[in-house]
Scaffold this motif. Structure first.
Motif, PDB file in Angstrom:
ATOM      1  N   THR A  38       0.831  -1.200   0.000  1.00 10.40           N
ATOM      2  CA  THR A  38       0.000   0.000   0.000  1.00 10.40           C
ATOM      3  C   THR A  38       0.867   1.252   0.000  1.00 10.40           C
ATOM      4  N   PRO A  39       0.280   2.419  -0.293  1.00 15.15           N
ATOM      5  CA  PRO A  39       1.067   3.660  -0.250  1.00 15.15           C
ATOM      6  C   PRO A  39       1.696   3.931   1.114  1.00 15.15           C
ATOM      7  N   GLU A  40       1.118   3.360   2.159  1.00 12.98           N
ATOM      8  CA  GLU A  40       1.678   3.534   3.505  1.00 12.98           C
ATOM      9  C   GLU A  40       2.785   2.531   3.806  1.00 12.98           C
ATOM     10  N   GLY A  58       9.017   9.261 -10.676  1.00 12.74           N
ATOM     11  CA  GLY A  58       7.722   8.737 -10.279  1.00 12.74           C
ATOM     12  C   GLY A  58       7.411   7.376 -10.854  1.00 12.74           C
ATOM     13  N   GLN A  59       8.163   6.957 -11.871  1.00 15.68           N
ATOM     14  CA  GLN A  59       7.876   5.694 -12.551  1.00 15.68           C
ATOM     15  C   GLN A  59       8.929   4.617 -12.245  1.00 15.68           C
ATOM     16  N   GLU A  60       9.685   4.822 -11.170  1.00 12.44           N
ATOM     17  CA  GLU A  60      10.774   3.895 -10.859  1.00 12.44           C
ATOM     18  C   GLU A  60      10.273   2.484 -10.535  1.00 12.44           C
ATOM     19  N   ALA A  61       9.166   2.380  -9.808  1.00 14.06           N
ATOM     20  CA  ALA A  61       8.670   1.054  -9.429  1.00 14.06           C
ATOM     21  C   ALA A  61       8.222   0.259 -10.644  1.00 14.06           C
ATOM     22  N   GLY A  82       1.314   0.881 -10.486  1.00 14.29           N
ATOM     23  CA  GLY A  82       2.630   1.166 -11.037  1.00 14.29           C
ATOM     24  C   GLY A  82       3.591   1.801 -10.065  1.00 14.29           C
ATOM     25  N   ASN A  83       3.138   2.167  -8.870  1.00 10.27           N
ATOM     26  CA  ASN A  83       4.017   2.707  -7.834  1.00 10.27           C
ATOM     27  C   ASN A  83       4.369   1.658  -6.783  1.00 10.27           C
ATOM     28  N   ASP A  84       3.972   0.423  -7.046  1.00 12.42           N
ATOM     29  CA  ASP A  84       4.237  -0.703  -6.152  1.00 12.42           C
ATOM     30  C   ASP A  84       5.217  -1.637  -6.856  1.00 12.42           C
ATOM     31  N   ASP A 111       4.495   7.927  -3.525  1.00 13.67           N
ATOM     32  CA  ASP A 111       5.854   7.789  -4.053  1.00 13.67           C
ATOM     33  C   ASP A 111       6.359   6.352  -3.923  1.00 13.67           C
ATOM     34  N   PRO A 112       6.822   5.754  -5.008  1.00 14.91           N
ATOM     35  CA  PRO A 112       7.238   4.342  -4.965  1.00 14.91           C
ATOM     36  C   PRO A 112       8.435   4.070  -4.073  1.00 14.91           C
TER      37      PRO A 112
END
Length: 387
Positions: free
Chosen positions: A41-43, A95-98, A249-251, A307-308
Motif C-alpha cells: 500500500t502507499p503507507e 515517479g515511474q521507478e517502481a 505502477g508505484n508498487d 511515491d514508490p
C-alpha cells in the motif's frame, strides 16, 4: 567505467517467510472502479492478492530499493545536466521507478526488451551503462550500446513503433522454438497509435510470446488519459483476444509479480498480455515541457503521497530489513553515481553540428546537399562576426 546494479539482478522465489501475522488481503476495488493489483500500500503495508503473490528475501528487497534510489539519482543528474546545456533534451522517469524496476527485474537474461525513450530504469536492470544513455541525448551517438549485448534494443523516439518491432521479434522467437519472452514498453499516449493496435492484432493472431507493458502516467504530454479512451487501457486487450491487467505502477512488488506472471505465460506458449502500470509522471514530459500549463499542483501532490521509493522504504524500515548503515551506504553510493555521471559528460565530445545531414540517403540527395551547404554557411557566419 560501467556502473550497474548487482543486488537483486534476478529476483528468486524463496520459501522462507517472515514470522508474524498473515498479511491482510489487498483492498477491494471501489464500486465501478477497475481492479488494481497491489501488494504494497502507499503507507508501506504488505497485502496479499488472490492471483499474484511474491516472496522475496531481505537481500532481494534491499536490491529493489537500491535500484530505484540509484535510478532516480541518475535521472535527476541527467535533468540537471540538460538544464546546464550539456544535453539537448531529457525525458525524466521521476515517479515511474517502481514500474520500471519491478518489470525489469522480472526479466530473464535471454528475454528481449524494446523500450521507448524513458526506460532508464529498465536499462539499468539490463546492465546498460547509464552514461551511454546520455550520449544519445547529447547527440554524440545513435544509441551508445550494442542491443545484442544486453538484449535491450536502442531507444525508440517514434511513438508506438516499438510495439510492432517487439511483436515481429516475438513471432521469430516462437518460430525458433526458444522459450524466451519479449517485452515492449510504451506510454498511455502511444496506446492510441495505430502501430500499437496492429501489434495487438498480429501478436494475438500469431500467439506471439510478448508482453505489452504500458506505463500509464496519466498524461500524454498535455493530453490526459480520459481524452484518449472511454475504457481503462488494460481492457483494450479483450477486444484483441488476450488478457489485460492493471497493476499499481508505484508498487515495485506488484509490478514484479504481475510482469513475471505475464512473461511466464508467454514462455508457456499462451500468447501476449497487456500490463497497464497505473502510475504518474511527477516531472515534465521532457525538459522542453512545462507541466504547470496543463495540470494542477494538487494532482501532483496527491501522487507524491504514493511515491514508490518512500513506500518501499517504509516497509523495509518497519520490517527491520533496512538499517541506518544500509541507508547511509546507499546515500554514499548515490553521490558516487552522480559524480561519475557528471565526470562522464565532461569527457564526451561536443556534437558534430553537420552530422544531422549524414546517413539520410545512401547515395546522397540534392536537397540534403543544398540544406547542408546552407547550414554550413550559417555556421560560418558566426565565426566571421567573431573576427
Amino acid at each position: 567505467m560501467t556502473v550497474e546494479s548487482t543486488a537483486g539482478r534476478k529476483p528468486r522465489r524463496t520459501t522462507a517467510k517472515r514470522a508474524g501475522a498473515k498479511k491482510p488481503p489487498a483492498p477491494a476495488a471501489a464500486a465501478g472502479q477497475p481492479e488494481l493489483v497491489q501488494l504494497l500500500t502507499p503507507e508501506g503495508k504488505r497485502v496479499e492478492h488472490p492471483e499474484y503473490s511474491i516472496d522475496l528475501g531481505p537481500e532481494e528487497l534491499r536490491g529493489l530499493y537500491r535500484d530505484m534510489v540509484l535510478t532516480r539519482r541518475f535521472d535527476a543528474e541527467a535533468t540537471a545536466l540538460q538544464r546546464q546545456g550539456e544535453l539537448g533534451l531529457w525525458a525524466s522517469l521521476l515517479g515511474q521507478e517502481a514500474a520500471q524496476i519491478g518489470s525489469g527485474r522480472a526479466l530473464r537474461d535471454d528475454d528481449y526488451v524494446f523500450p521507448t525513450y524513458r526506460e532508464h530504469g529498465v536499462a539499468w536492470c539490463r546492465g546498460v551503462d547509464p552514461t551511454n544513455l546520455l550520449g544519445m541525448f547529447r547527440g554524440v551517438n545513435n544509441g551508445g550500446w550494442d542491443p545484442a549485448s544486453n538484449n535491450f534494443h536502442l531507444y525508440t523516439i517514434v511513438i508506438g513503433s516499438q510495439a510492432l518491432h517487439a511483436t515481429g521479434y516475438a513471432m521469430g522467437v516462437a518460430k525458433d522454438g526458444a522459450d524466451s519472452a519479449v517485452i515492449a514498453y510504451f506510454g498511455d499516449g502511444a496506446s492510441s497509435q495505430g502501430d500499437v493496435a496492429e501489434a495487438f492484432t498480429f501478436s494475438a493472431v500469431y500467439n506471439a510470446p510478448v508482453v505489452f507493458f504500458c506505463q500509464n502516467n496519466q498524461w500524454a504530454i498535455s493530453e490526459p488519459t480520459e481524452k484518449q479512451t472511454r475504457v481503462p487501457l488494460y481492457q483494450r486487450a479483450q477486444g484483441y483476444g488476450f488478457p489485460g491487467v492493471r497493476v499499481d505502477g508505484n508498487d515495485v512488488l506488484a509490478c514484479l509479480a504481475v510482469t513475471r506472471s505475464a512473461l511466464e505465460r508467454a514462455r508457456r506458449g499462451e500468447g501476449p498480455t497487456l500490463v497497464e502500470a497505473f502510475t504518474y509522471r511527477m516531472g515534465a514530459h521532457t525538459t522542453s515541457d512545462d507541466p504547470t500549463k496543463y495540470r494542477r499542483d494538487e494532482e501532483r501532490e496527491a501522487w507524491e503521497a504514493k511515491d514508490p521509493i518512500l513506500r518501499l522504504r517504509a516497509y523495509l524500515e518497519a520490517e527491520g530489513i533496512a538499517d541506518a548503515a544500509f541507508l547511509a551506504g546507499l546515500d554514499q553510493e548515490s553521490e558516487e553515481l552522480g559524480r561519475h555521471v557528471r565526470e562522464a559528460i565532461r569527457l564526451m565530445p561536443d556534437p558534430d553540428t553537420m552530422a544531422i545531414f549524414e546517413n539520410i540517403y545512401a547515395d546522397g540527395h540534392a536537397l540534403v546537399d543544398e540544406e547542408r551547404a546552407q547550414f554550413a554557411a550559417y555556421q560560418a557566419s558566426f565565426a566571421e562576426e567573431g573576427n
